[in-house]
Design a protein around this motif. Structure first.
Motif, PDB file in Angstrom:
ATOM      1  N   GLY A  42       0.799  -1.210   0.000  1.00  0.00           N
ATOM      2  CA  GLY A  42       0.000   0.000   0.000  1.00  0.00           C
ATOM      3  C   GLY A  42       0.835   1.265   0.000  1.00  0.00           C
ATOM      4  N   VAL A  43       1.905   1.272   0.800  1.00  0.00           N
ATOM      5  CA  VAL A  43       2.761   2.461   0.882  1.00  0.00           C
ATOM      6  C   VAL A  43       3.475   2.698  -0.443  1.00  0.00           C
ATOM      7  CG1 VAL A  43       4.855   3.382   1.952  1.00  0.00           C
ATOM      8  CG2 VAL A  43       3.047   2.415   3.378  1.00  0.00           C
ATOM      9  N   VAL A  44       4.039   1.650  -1.015  1.00  0.00           N
ATOM     10  CA  VAL A  44       4.787   1.805  -2.272  1.00  0.00           C
ATOM     11  C   VAL A  44       3.874   2.255  -3.407  1.00  0.00           C
ATOM     12  CG1 VAL A  44       6.110   0.581  -4.036  1.00  0.00           C
ATOM     13  CG2 VAL A  44       6.588   0.173  -1.615  1.00  0.00           C
ATOM     14  N   LEU A  45       2.746   1.570  -3.607  1.00  0.00           N
ATOM     15  CA  LEU A  45       1.850   1.928  -4.707  1.00  0.00           C
ATOM     16  C   LEU A  45       1.177   3.280  -4.467  1.00  0.00           C
ATOM     17  CD1 LEU A  45       0.179  -1.479  -5.613  1.00  0.00           C
ATOM     18  CD2 LEU A  45       2.110  -0.337  -6.692  1.00  0.00           C
ATOM     19  N   GLY A  46       0.795   3.557  -3.223  1.00  0.00           N
ATOM     20  CA  GLY A  46       0.193   4.849  -2.923  1.00  0.00           C
ATOM     21  C   GLY A  46       1.159   5.994  -3.136  1.00  0.00           C
ATOM     22  N   ALA A  47       2.421   5.810  -2.747  1.00  0.00           N
ATOM     23  CA  ALA A  47       3.432   6.858  -2.928  1.00  0.00           C
ATOM     24  C   ALA A  47       3.716   7.090  -4.404  1.00  0.00           C
ATOM     25  CB  ALA A  47       4.710   6.480  -2.185  1.00  0.00           C
ATOM     26  N   LEU A  48       3.821   6.005  -5.170  1.00  0.00           N
ATOM     27  CA  LEU A  48       4.074   6.156  -6.605  1.00  0.00           C
ATOM     28  C   LEU A  48       2.900   6.839  -7.311  1.00  0.00           C
ATOM     29  CD1 LEU A  48       5.759   2.734  -7.478  1.00  0.00           C
ATOM     30  CD2 LEU A  48       6.857   4.975  -7.241  1.00  0.00           C
ATOM     31  N   ALA A  49       1.682   6.476  -6.942  1.00  0.00           N
ATOM     32  CA  ALA A  49       0.515   7.098  -7.558  1.00  0.00           C
ATOM     33  C   ALA A  49       0.451   8.584  -7.238  1.00  0.00           C
ATOM     34  CB  ALA A  49      -0.763   6.400  -7.083  1.00  0.00           C
ATOM     35  N   GLY A  50       0.740   8.940  -5.981  1.00  0.00           N
ATOM     36  CA  GLY A  50       0.659  10.337  -5.593  1.00  0.00           C
ATOM     37  C   GLY A  50       1.772  11.187  -6.165  1.00  0.00           C
ATOM     38  N   TYR A  51       2.946  10.618  -6.319  1.00  0.00           N
ATOM     39  CA  TYR A  51       4.079  11.412  -6.807  1.00  0.00           C
ATOM     40  C   TYR A  51       4.158  11.452  -8.322  1.00  0.00           C
ATOM     41  CZ  TYR A  51       8.751  13.299  -7.377  1.00  0.00           C
ATOM     42  OH  TYR A  51       9.809  14.086  -7.747  1.00  0.00           O
ATOM     43  N   MET A  52       3.980  10.310  -8.956  1.00  0.00           N
ATOM     44  CA  MET A  52       4.119  10.237 -10.408  1.00  0.00           C
ATOM     45  C   MET A  52       2.934  10.887 -11.128  1.00  0.00           C
ATOM     46  SD  MET A  52       7.021   8.712 -10.806  1.00  0.00           S
ATOM     47  CE  MET A  52       7.006   8.229 -12.526  1.00  0.00           C
ATOM     48  N   ARG A  53       1.731  10.720 -10.548  1.00  0.00           N
ATOM     49  CA  ARG A  53       0.510  11.223 -11.162  1.00  0.00           C
ATOM     50  C   ARG A  53       0.371  10.676 -12.587  1.00  0.00           C
ATOM     51  NH1 ARG A  53      -0.317  17.463  -9.491  1.00  0.00           N
ATOM     52  NH2 ARG A  53      -2.413  16.893 -10.191  1.00  0.00           N
ATOM     53  N   GLY A  54      -0.356  11.372 -13.434  1.00  0.00           N
ATOM     54  CA  GLY A  54      -0.488  10.929 -14.815  1.00  0.00           C
ATOM     55  C   GLY A  54      -1.088   9.540 -14.948  1.00  0.00           C
ATOM     56  N   TRP A  55      -0.587   8.776 -15.916  1.00  0.00           N
ATOM     57  CA  TRP A  55      -1.135   7.444 -16.183  1.00  0.00           C
ATOM     58  C   TRP A  55      -0.847   6.461 -15.057  1.00  0.00           C
ATOM     59  CZ3 TRP A  55       1.828   3.075 -16.410  1.00  0.00           C
ATOM     60  CH2 TRP A  55       3.211   3.247 -16.551  1.00  0.00           C
ATOM     61  N   VAL A  56       0.270   6.654 -14.328  1.00  0.00           N
ATOM     62  CA  VAL A  56       0.567   5.768 -13.193  1.00  0.00           C
ATOM     63  C   VAL A  56      -0.505   5.914 -12.124  1.00  0.00           C
ATOM     64  CG1 VAL A  56       2.225   5.248 -11.365  1.00  0.00           C
ATOM     65  CG2 VAL A  56       3.044   5.865 -13.646  1.00  0.00           C
ATOM     66  N   ASP A  57      -0.834   7.158 -11.776  1.00  0.00           N
ATOM     67  CA  ASP A  57      -1.881   7.421 -10.797  1.00  0.00           C
ATOM     68  C   ASP A  57      -3.224   6.898 -11.282  1.00  0.00           C
ATOM     69  OD1 ASP A  57      -3.307   8.391  -8.647  1.00  0.00           O
ATOM     70  OD2 ASP A  57      -3.389  10.449  -9.402  1.00  0.00           O
ATOM     71  N   ALA A  58      -3.511   7.094 -12.566  1.00  0.00           N
ATOM     72  CA  ALA A  58      -4.801   6.654 -13.112  1.00  0.00           C
ATOM     73  C   ALA A  58      -4.956   5.140 -13.033  1.00  0.00           C
ATOM     74  CB  ALA A  58      -4.936   7.127 -14.558  1.00  0.00           C
ATOM     75  N   VAL A  59      -3.921   4.409 -13.414  1.00  0.00           N
ATOM     76  CA  VAL A  59      -3.999   2.951 -13.393  1.00  0.00           C
ATOM     77  C   VAL A  59      -4.164   2.429 -11.969  1.00  0.00           C
ATOM     78  CG1 VAL A  59      -2.693   0.836 -13.820  1.00  0.00           C
ATOM     79  CG2 VAL A  59      -2.705   2.644 -15.538  1.00  0.00           C
ATOM     80  N   ILE A  60      -3.328   2.911 -11.039  1.00  0.00           N
ATOM     81  CA  ILE A  60      -3.389   2.428  -9.662  1.00  0.00           C
ATOM     82  C   ILE A  60      -4.711   2.815  -9.014  1.00  0.00           C
ATOM     83  CG2 ILE A  60      -2.352   2.615  -7.375  1.00  0.00           C
ATOM     84  CD1 ILE A  60       0.353   2.963  -8.720  1.00  0.00           C
ATOM     85  N   SER A  61      -5.149   4.060  -9.199  1.00  0.00           N
ATOM     86  CA  SER A  61      -6.384   4.535  -8.563  1.00  0.00           C
ATOM     87  C   SER A  61      -7.607   3.806  -9.102  1.00  0.00           C
ATOM     88  CB  SER A  61      -6.527   6.041  -8.775  1.00  0.00           C
ATOM     89  OG  SER A  61      -5.475   6.745  -8.154  1.00  0.00           O
TER      90      SER A  61
END
Length: 317
Positions: A121-140
């Motif tokens: 949760g920490v790793v994926l949540g941090a990547l989604a919040g920092y990278m934004r864009g398509w990374v955030d969209a896919v994870i969210s």
């Protein structure tokens, strides 16, 4: 007096060693304040003492208690007595020894699940919040999709399929499979919380400074941003233990959790659910231990939340 035009003495800038010492001293003082707040939280202290006793009971009780969980030579359905404080079960096993064994499995499953789900949760949540864009969209979107389906249903399907494969392959032990699948579905909530915090922290000045200095994404996220979310991570990891105990107990109660030769408190409740009216101690003893674990962990989580939160007023520093 200082004459006009004479140079004014300015304090010397701290060296890197002095700055590092200052940072470590400030961090140490902050942790001392947190510990003082936690120590003044009576419910949290009670929960910590209770949880410590339960852990010692589960992992050291088997070496101290006079009977083994494998000893089935006693009379069946003996009520609680001085020799068997929790009575005996349908097979003639001592319930104290069985509760020790079941509590050990339930705790090790819960701790494994809490660690695994927190890391994911920490790793994926941090990547989604920092990278934004398509990374955030896919994870969210993946999190939103999974959250629509109840966790118990997902866990039941996954564990059921793995159990069928295990039986077909001749395997008997499945507690690790149960813990693994529970960990893979319990990271969703903490990922959303961390994502929201990282979205806010990524715009802070210290992150901008790190970017300007050429720091990599990995270093910015894991060295500069995540340390500022440690309070949320610790609290959520603590509460995940209680959630894992309850979810594992629910799965075992419906026959899709831990299977023999392993055991757990939930499995013991499932095996003795038909004894509720005739031999109630067989059902209520593991049930009480599940309640105690959940209460203790939730008390600890409440105390940690109050200790880490600088805005709280119930426990003063």
């Amino acid at each position: 007096m200082t004459e006009i035009g004479s140079p004014v003495a300015t304090p010397a800038a701290p060296t890197s060693g002095e700055a590092s010492q200052f940072d470590s001293t400030a961090a140490k003082k902050q942790w001392q304040v947190i510990l003082r707040r936690f120590a003044r939280h009576k419910a949290a202290l009670f929960g910590l003492i209770m949880f410590t006793i339960l852990v010692l009971f589960a992992f050291l009780g088997g070496a101290i208690w006079k009977y083994s969980y494998t000893d089935l030579s006693f009379r069946r359905y003996l009520p609680p007595s001085a020799d068997h404080p929790f009575g005996t079960d349908r097979l003639g096993g001592d319930m104290v020894a069985l509760i020790i064994r079941g509590t050990q499995f339930s705790l090790q499953i819960a701790i494994f699940v809490a660690v695994l789900s927190t890391i994911i949760g920490v790793v994926l949540g941090a990547l989604a919040g920092y990278m934004r864009g398509w990374v955030d969209a896919v994870i969210s979107r993946f999190i939103d999709l999974i959250l629509v389906i109840p966790s118990l249903v997902i866990a039941a399907v996954l564990v059921r399929n793995s159990f069928v494969v295990s039986v077909a392959g001749g395997g008997g032990s499945n507690w690790l499979i149960v813990a693994l699948y529970l960990g893979l579905i319990m990271w969703l909530s903490i990922a959303r919380v961390i994502r929201g915090m990282v979205l806010s922290l990524r715009e802070k000045e210290f992150v901008e400074a790190a970017r300007a200095l050429g720091a990599s994404t990995f270093r910015i996220v894991f060295r500069h941003i995540l340390p500022n979310t440690i309070d949320v991570i610790i609290v959520n990891a603590t509460l995940a233990i209680a959630q894992a105990v309850l979810l594992e107990a629910a799965l075992s109660f419906i026959g899709l959790g831990v299977q023999t030769p392993d055991t757990s408190l939930g499995l013991m409740i499932s095996l003795n659910k038909n004894e509720l009216t005739l031999h109630p101690w067989l059902f209520f003893t593991p049930f009480v231990f599940i309640v105690l674990i959940s209460l203790a962990v939730n008390f600890i989580g409440d105390g940690l939340r109050d200790a880490f939160d600088p805005r709280q007023k119930r426990v003063k520093a």
